[in-house]
Design a protein around this motif. Structure first.
Motif, PDB file in Angstrom:
ATOM      1  N   ASP A  55       0.866  -1.111  -0.056  1.00 56.38           N
ATOM      2  CA  ASP A  55       0.018   0.095  -0.080  1.00 56.38           C
ATOM      3  C   ASP A  55       1.010   1.021  -0.157  1.00 56.38           C
ATOM      4  O   ASP A  55       1.320   1.784   1.078  1.00 56.38           O
ATOM      5  CB  ASP A  55      -0.915   0.030   1.116  1.00 56.38           C
ATOM      6  CG  ASP A  55      -1.956   0.955   1.184  1.00 56.38           C
ATOM      7  OD1 ASP A  55      -2.349   1.648   0.071  1.00 56.38           O
ATOM      8  OD2 ASP A  55      -2.556   1.229   2.343  1.00 56.38           O
ATOM      9  N   SER A  57       2.498   4.879  -0.272  1.00 57.41           N
ATOM     10  CA  SER A  57       1.978   6.222   0.229  1.00 57.41           C
ATOM     11  C   SER A  57       1.531   6.822  -0.786  1.00 57.41           C
ATOM     12  O   SER A  57       1.799   6.807  -1.831  1.00 57.41           O
ATOM     13  CB  SER A  57       3.287   6.625   1.199  1.00 57.41           C
ATOM     14  OG  SER A  57       4.141   7.169   0.223  1.00 57.41           O
ATOM     15  N   SER A  58       0.844   7.859  -0.330  1.00 54.68           N
ATOM     16  CA  SER A  58       0.271   8.922  -1.549  1.00 54.68           C
ATOM     17  C   SER A  58       1.619   9.776  -2.326  1.00 54.68           C
ATOM     18  O   SER A  58       1.566   9.961  -3.324  1.00 54.68           O
ATOM     19  CB  SER A  58      -0.423   9.837  -0.915  1.00 54.68           C
ATOM     20  OG  SER A  58      -0.019  10.649  -0.295  1.00 54.68           O
ATOM     21  N   SER A  59       2.759   9.798  -1.567  1.00 53.94           N
ATOM     22  CA  SER A  59       3.672  10.719  -1.957  1.00 53.94           C
ATOM     23  C   SER A  59       4.606   9.658  -3.173  1.00 53.94           C
ATOM     24  O   SER A  59       4.938  10.150  -4.344  1.00 53.94           O
ATOM     25  CB  SER A  59       4.708  11.177  -1.116  1.00 53.94           C
ATOM     26  OG  SER A  59       5.432  10.042  -0.410  1.00 53.94           O
TER      27      SER A  59
END
Length: 125
Positions: A55, A57-59
């Motif tokens: 999963d 990270s958004s970055s």
């Protein structure tokens, strides 16, 4: 091993393969394109297996987004070039079929050329 560098590496491998396939398609090297396809599929499988339980990270996702966009753009262009090649081959097959039909019809005439006869009502010079 950190997730981000590993993901970057896998995405880069996929991008590299897509660029090779695009080059082959652009240059009309269809046999080479087909040969590269297995490497591309293998790269996709490696990426799918590696990301199955991750999963990111958004970055990380944000940093991967341009690479993924480039991969998808390359794939779309390869598909467009393949469709153009399929259309070209379809046209050639159609022409070949038409030529075969003409030759078959001509062959059924026993090699005789049928010429229309002049009408009796037509004055001759």
């Amino acid at each position: 091993m950190s997730t981000a560098p590993h993901l970057y590496s896998l995405y880069q491998q996929l991008l590299d393969q897509s660029l090779i396939m695009l080059r082959h398609a652009s240059e009309g090297q269809w046999d080479e394109l087909i040969a590269c396809e297995m490497e591309y599929v293998r790269a996709v499988q490696n990426l799918a297996e590696a990301t199955q339980d991750l999963d990111p990270s958004s970055s990380v996702q944000e940093q991967l987004r341009p690479v993924l966009r480039a991969i998808l753009d390359n794939e779309s262009e390869v598909k467009r070039l393949l469709q153009a090649r399929m259309d070209e081959l379809s046209k050639l097959v159609g022409q070949s079929s038409m030529q075969k039909s003409v030759l078959t019809a001509y062959g059924k005439q026993g090699g005789h050329v049928l010429v229309p006869q002049e009408s009796r009502d037509t004055p001759t010079n």
